[in-house]
Write an enzyme that holds these catalytic residues in place. Structure first.
Site, PDB file in Angstrom:
ATOM      1  N   HIS A  69       0.576  -0.951  -0.009  1.00  0.00           N
ATOM      2  CA  HIS A  69       0.124  -0.011  -0.050  1.00  0.00           C
ATOM      3  C   HIS A  69       0.813   1.213   0.027  1.00  0.00           C
ATOM      4  CE1 HIS A  69      -3.978   1.641  -0.131  1.00  0.00           C
ATOM      5  NE2 HIS A  69      -4.402   1.014   0.711  1.00  0.00           N
ATOM      6  N   ASP A  94      -2.304   1.600  -4.769  1.00  0.00           N
ATOM      7  CA  ASP A  94      -3.485   1.873  -4.169  1.00  0.00           C
ATOM      8  C   ASP A  94      -4.824   0.956  -4.634  1.00  0.00           C
ATOM      9  OD1 ASP A  94      -4.453   2.834  -6.629  1.00  0.00           O
ATOM     10  OD2 ASP A  94      -3.785   4.806  -6.190  1.00  0.00           O
TER      11      ASP A  94
END
Length: 524
Positions: free
Chosen positions: A494, A498
């Site tokens: 992350h 995304d």
């Protein structure tokens, strides 16, 4: 002429390996390139060949011991240029390996023997330590277990004891110098035992030198063992003299202590003592079996443990799941399998997964990237080196198919067949394990529909394929049909990926797999 074979570099960052199997024995005549031993590194099983013909004079390690890179592995009596062969040296006179640059040399003079004390392993990953203080001087007489020196590792201050009674003849380091693990720390003069037998220091990396010539168990709790093993026995409240040693001359190893602890123990009211007190009432003859077994985590399993721990502790994972309808792809693969499958090429579903993934990676380069340690730079990789997790006999391995973007589906299939065969036998080469850019885990081949896979650092994404199921689904006309459905589960880093990126990438990959004609049109 006796030559020692020095264990070479067998992989990037590999400094030691486990001796899995000797393929020869002492006294065997070998030819050039004949396999001598199988050794297990952190990543793969490697076979060591003979560099020249001759007779095996000495094997320096026992099966299961840890051999050091750049240290002698075995000695061979080499055939000279004239065809003659030197006599094989007697076993007591064989010089055993200690380090990359030094070897032990025991000298017997006037009923005394000079032995080198090798600095043992004193902590995981420690290869050197600072000599803080000598607690003795050259010429001092010392007794067994007397403190000789204080050394400082990067973790703690450690006191080094004497392995036996004797006289200190040489201190190899000065205060403040760095001492190397498995290299001589000091020399000690000890009394020679039987005149026909020379005492030899064992150079196994799992123990300190402490050799005696009697094979009978020593009385009053004494046994042939290193201080670390004695300390382990004291901690577990085990009388070490009652432990059966599996080493040379009955030497007790840590594994012997663990085996003794976990073995069933029979106690009797007439017995004067027991090796370890057991809870519960003691009848006339009572057998207590614990059922527990302690096994070391080493080799590929140890590497997996370290890498997975590092991955989950440094990468913020997030998971994304999707459903694929692979009915059309399964039909296409079945129609091609009979024509193209051979012993060297198995046309499974994986080549289609890899090739379609490569096509999607070309549109989403963030998925095929790496991040540096402090996450200040992201490298977008040009090669699509797609890894596949293989459940091998030595543990989890992730070899990768190099440059999938430049290969056809059949070429990818041939590489997958080769890598799978090699990985399942534990003989995959280190080069096939390096350089991966993204990974696929086909956990569904064993069972299960969804998973939360752990990223193979330094990659930034991994996908787990669930099992293929026949499930009812509605078609465009609203009718129920039997369709071949698979769940896929993504884990992404992350920090650089995304949810939108992985969703769009997965949708394109899904399009290529659900509609194979789209994949064919996208190929260059």
């Amino acid at each position: 002429m006796i030559k020692e074979f020095i264990l070479p570099d067998i992989g990037e960052g590999v400094v030691e390996c486990e001796l899995v199997e000797w393929l020869v024995k002492e006294g065997d005549v070998v030819t050039e390139d004949q396999p001598i031993a199988d050794v297990m590194t952190d990543k793969a099983l490697v076979q060591i060949p003979a560099p020249y013909p001759g007779t095996i004079a000495k094997l320096y390690y026992a099966k299961g011991e840890i051999a050091k890179v750049h240290a002698p592995l075995y000695a061979v009596d080499v055939i000279d240029e004239g065809g003659a062969q030197a006599a094989v040296i007697d076993e007591p006179a064989v010089v055993e390996a200690v380090s990359s640059h030094q070897r032990q040399n025991d000298t017997t003079i006037a009923n005394v023997t000079i032995e080198e004390f090798l600095l043992p392993d004193i902590g995981e990953g420690i290869v050197e330590c600072e000599l803080v203080e000598w607690l003795v001087s050259e010429g001092d007489n010392v007794v067994e277990d007397q403190p000789i020196a204080d050394v400082m590792t990067d973790k703690a201050l450690v006191q080094i004891p004497a392995m036996k009674d004797g006289k200190i003849t040489k201190l190899h380091y000065r205060k403040g110098q760095l001492a190397q693990v498995h290299a001589p720390l000091f020399a000690i003069e000890v009394a020679a035992e039987a005149p026909a037998v020379a005492t030899t220091v064992n150079t196994s990396v799992e123990q300190k030198a402490s050799t005696v010539n009697s094979v009978e168990p020593a009385p009053q709790g004494k046994a042939l063992a290193s201080p670390a093993v004695r300390r382990m026995a004291r901690t577990l409240d085990i009388d070490i003299s009652k432990v059966k040693g599996t080493g040379k001359n009955g030497r007790v190893f840590k594994e012997d202590i663990e085996r003794h602890q976990s073995a069933p123990v029979t106690t009797s009211i007439n017995a004067p003592s027991v090796a370890a007190p057991m809870s519960g009432n003691v009848s006339e003859t009572q057998t207590v079996a614990t059922g527990d077994r302690i096994e070391p985590i080493k080799g590929v399993r140890a590497v997996m443990a370290r890498m997975m721990t590092e991955s989950v502790s440094t990468i913020p994972h997030f998971t994304y799941c999707e459903e694929f309808d692979l009915t059309e792809l399964v039909a296409l693969r079945e129609s091609m399998k009979k024509k193209y499958s051979t012993d060297e090429l198995k046309l499974t579903m994986m080549p289609f997964f890899m090739k379609s993934m490569s096509l999607a990676l070309a549109q989403f380069p963030d998925m095929n990237s790496r991040v540096n340690a402090d996450c200040t730079e992201q490298t977008l990789l040009s090669s699509h080196n797609i890894g596949m997790a293989v459940d091998s006999k030595v543990g989890l391995l992730v070899p990768n198919v190099k440059d999938v973007q430049n290969k056809t589906i059949l070429q990818v299939a041939a590489e997958i067949t080769r890598l799978t065969t090699a990985a399942r036998s534990g003989r995959v080469s280190p080069a096939d394990l390096k350089g991966g850019s993204i990974s696929i885990s086909n956990i569904g081949a064993l069972g299960g529909t969804v998973a939360t896979p752990i990223i193979n650092k330094p990659e930034v994404a991994i996908v787990a394929l669930g099992k293929l199921q026949v499930l009812p689904r509605f078609n465009a006309a609203g009718e129920v049909e039997a369709r071949k459905i698979m769940q896929v589960s993504w884990s992404g880093d992350h920090r650089v990926i995304d949810g939108g990126t992985i969703a769009r990438f997965c949708n394109l990959w899904k399009l290529y797999l659900e509609q194979p004609q789209e994949m064919l049109l996208a190929m260059q």
